[in-house]
Write an enzyme that holds these catalytic residues in place. Structure first.
Site, mmCIF file in Angstrom:
data_model
loop_
_atom_site.group_PDB
_atom_site.id
_atom_site.type_symbol
_atom_site.label_atom_id
_atom_site.label_comp_id
_atom_site.label_asym_id
_atom_site.label_seq_id
_atom_site.Cartn_x
_atom_site.Cartn_y
_atom_site.Cartn_z
ATOM 1 N N LYS A 1 9.894 -1.820 9.520
ATOM 2 C CA LYS A 1 8.475 -2.144 9.347
ATOM 3 C C LYS A 1 7.815 -2.040 10.708
ATOM 4 O O LYS A 1 8.462 -2.198 11.744
ATOM 5 C CB LYS A 1 8.326 -3.577 8.822
ATOM 6 C CG LYS A 1 7.066 -3.788 8.040
ATOM 7 C CD LYS A 1 7.219 -3.313 6.612
ATOM 8 C CE LYS A 1 5.922 -3.392 5.854
ATOM 9 N NZ LYS A 1 6.157 -3.188 4.413
ATOM 10 N N ASP B 1 0.715 -0.081 4.653
ATOM 11 C CA ASP B 1 0.860 -1.463 4.193
ATOM 12 C C ASP B 1 -0.567 -2.016 4.332
ATOM 13 O O ASP B 1 -1.532 -1.228 4.360
ATOM 14 C CB ASP B 1 1.899 -2.228 5.053
ATOM 15 C CG ASP B 1 2.349 -3.543 4.421
ATOM 16 O OD1 ASP B 1 3.225 -3.515 3.555
ATOM 17 O OD2 ASP B 1 1.796 -4.611 4.769
HETATM 18 N N1 GLU Z 1 4.508 -1.137 2.638
HETATM 19 C C1 GLU Z 1 5.132 -0.858 1.387
HETATM 20 C C2 GLU Z 1 6.200 -1.878 1.099
HETATM 21 O O1 GLU Z 1 6.026 -3.036 1.424
HETATM 22 C C3 GLU Z 1 5.580 0.592 1.255
HETATM 23 C C4 GLU Z 1 6.508 1.083 2.302
HETATM 24 C C5 GLU Z 1 6.799 2.590 2.212
HETATM 25 O O2 GLU Z 1 6.321 3.267 1.321
HETATM 26 O O3 GLU Z 1 7.540 3.041 3.091
HETATM 27 O O4 GLU Z 1 7.221 -1.621 0.518
#
Ligand code: GLU
Length: 449
Positions: free
Chosen positions: A130, A170
């Site tokens: 992340k 996100d």
């Molecule tokens: N931010 C999204 C999550 O919490 C998607 C992450 C992504 O597609 O890599 O899973």
């Protein structure tokens, strides 16, 4: 659970708290997972011998960097950028970027930690990561957003690659931001490497259904949960907190499946529309005009706007928290239960506090944790990577059918794992154990790395 296992789990947790001081959200996410793993460790002592939990709790790599940029008035600003590459046991690091003033290392670590298990549950070959920044996109011009994204990517690009680390969106990072980030990556590397980012626009390598995927996936998962009790969405009154990307497409799919969403919200207040939330209005306000949800009343004067209101006070059958971490606390859980709510599934990451989760599990209502229920977003990111890798582009129905199949698979694996370990119907335990085992079993053959 044996005393030895319980002691080890407590020691591991204390070590995480000591080593990551002040990171309350990260501590919370770790605790919620590891306190459910006792039954697995009792059956698989090799996981303890190999110190797998200790290894998983320590990110493989943490990157923190300066992001300088200039606003439209010529003033210089300095933000902080993060990328926590947590686990690459199952594939390249994968997970979104969050731009929000609340972002600090503890938020990124909690999200990255959850992402490892979420990504494992999808069954796709993706590790967990992340990133993000304490930059606040609210009220910024397009040019300011572009300059910020370019500066952010100028540092981050050296840590990315389609086989290394693949960010996406996100909170605060949507299609516009991904476009600027991809443009800068392409310029800096001189490579048209579509698979380095997901959530891309359709004109430069994106996938249909990616935008809708988290919300649609959440509704599909809830459909499966309801079916285990012989129920469906027909006639169910639903609350969806938030009004961002996840909330919008959750509302859309719940309506398609026969439910009625009567309220949604943003950080300023709650909109309550007994006729059912008009999704076209919400899309226009939030996706096109970037306005507040209070303006919904302009188009639907019969709706009720509650400034600073608590959405969970509205009586409902189904609650879908889709805003942000710890938005649904113990007092709200009591309200929901007293009002007869029979199912909760998380569209946001860790939106329910530990005390509220405890109440839902004790009441034995359906409770689906985010790492399972909101995995449709990242799963469709993995579908986007597949399409990029074979230079293909799938149609909407084909991709949506794949998403629904993946959500059914995640549901089945949580449901069956919970039963296998003696906790039938407990999706939290099922998700944690199924996700953990997948990562653990991939790590052991790779040796001590
Ligand atoms: N931010 C999204 C999550 O919490 C998607 C992450 C992504 O597609 O890599 O899973």
């Amino acid at each position: 659970m044996s005393q030895i296992v319980e002691n080890r789990i407590n020691e591991i947790y204390e070590q995480v708290v000591r080593r990551n001081p002040g990171e309350a959200e990260f501590h919370q996410a770790v605790k919620e997972v590891i306190e459910t793993l006792g039954v697995v460790l009792a059956r698989h002592p090799e996981y303890l011998d190999q110190k797998l939990i200790e290894r998983i709790c320590e990110p493989e790599r943490q990157i923190i960097f300066r992001v300088p940029w200039v606003d439209d008035a010529g003033e210089i600003h300095i933000n902080r950028g993060f990328r926590v590459q947590f686990s690459s046991a199952l594939g390249p690091y994968k997970g979104g970027l969050r731009f929000h003033p609340s972002v600090y290392l503890g938020i990124i670590k909690f999200l990255g930690f959850e992402q490892i298990f979420k990504n494992a549950l999808t069954g796709m070959p993706i590790g967990g990561a992340k990133g993000g920044s304490d930059f606040d996109p609210k009220g910024k011009s397009d040019n300011e957003i572009m300059r910020f994204c370019q500066s952010f990517m100028t540092e981050l690009h050296r840590h990315l690659g389609e086989y290394i680390d693949v960010p996406a969106g996100d909170i605060g990072v949507g299609g516009r931001e991904i476009g600027y980030l991809f443009g800068q990556y392409k310029r800096l590397t001189n490579r048209y490497e579509a698979g380095v980012l997901t959530g891309k626009g359709m004109s430069y390598g994106g996938s249909l259904v990616r935008r809708e995927a988290t919300g649609y996936g959440l509704a599909f998962f809830m459909k499966e949960m309801l079916a285990t009790r012989g129920q469906d969405f027909a006639g169910k009154r639903c609350l969806v907190s938030g009004s961002g990307n996840v909330a919008i497409y959750a509302i859309e799919k719940v309506h398609e499946l026969g439910g009625k969403v009567i309220a949604c919200s943003d950080s300023n207040g709650v909109i309550y529309d007994e006729n059912g939330i008009n999704i076209e209005t919400v899309k226009r306000l939030k996706e096109v005009e970037r306005r507040r949800i209070s303006d919904y009343k302009e188009f639907h004067p019969n709706a009720d706007y509650r400034a600073n209101g608590n959405i969970w006070e509205i009586p409902c059958d189904v609650a879908l928290p889709c805003a942000t971490q710890n938005e649904l606390n113990e007092a709200s859980a009591i309200k929901l239960l007293n009002n007869g709510c029979m199912a909760v599934a998380e569209g946001a990451n860790m939106p329910t506090t530990p005390a509220a989760i405890k109440l839902f599990r004790e009441a034995k209502i359906l409770y689906g944790p985010g790492k399972a229920t909101n995995a449709g977003g990242v799963a469709t990111s993995a579908l986007e990577m597949q399409q990029n890798a074979c230079r293909d582009s799938w149609n909407f129905d084909f991709t949506e059918t794949k998403l629904e199949g993946i959500m059914q698979g995640i549901h089945a694996s949580c449901f069956e794992t919970a039963a296998e370990y003696g906790f039938p119907g407990d999706y939290l335990i099922g998700a944690n154990i199924a996700g953990f085992r997948k990562v653990a079993d991939a790590m052991i053959p790779l040796g001590l790395i």
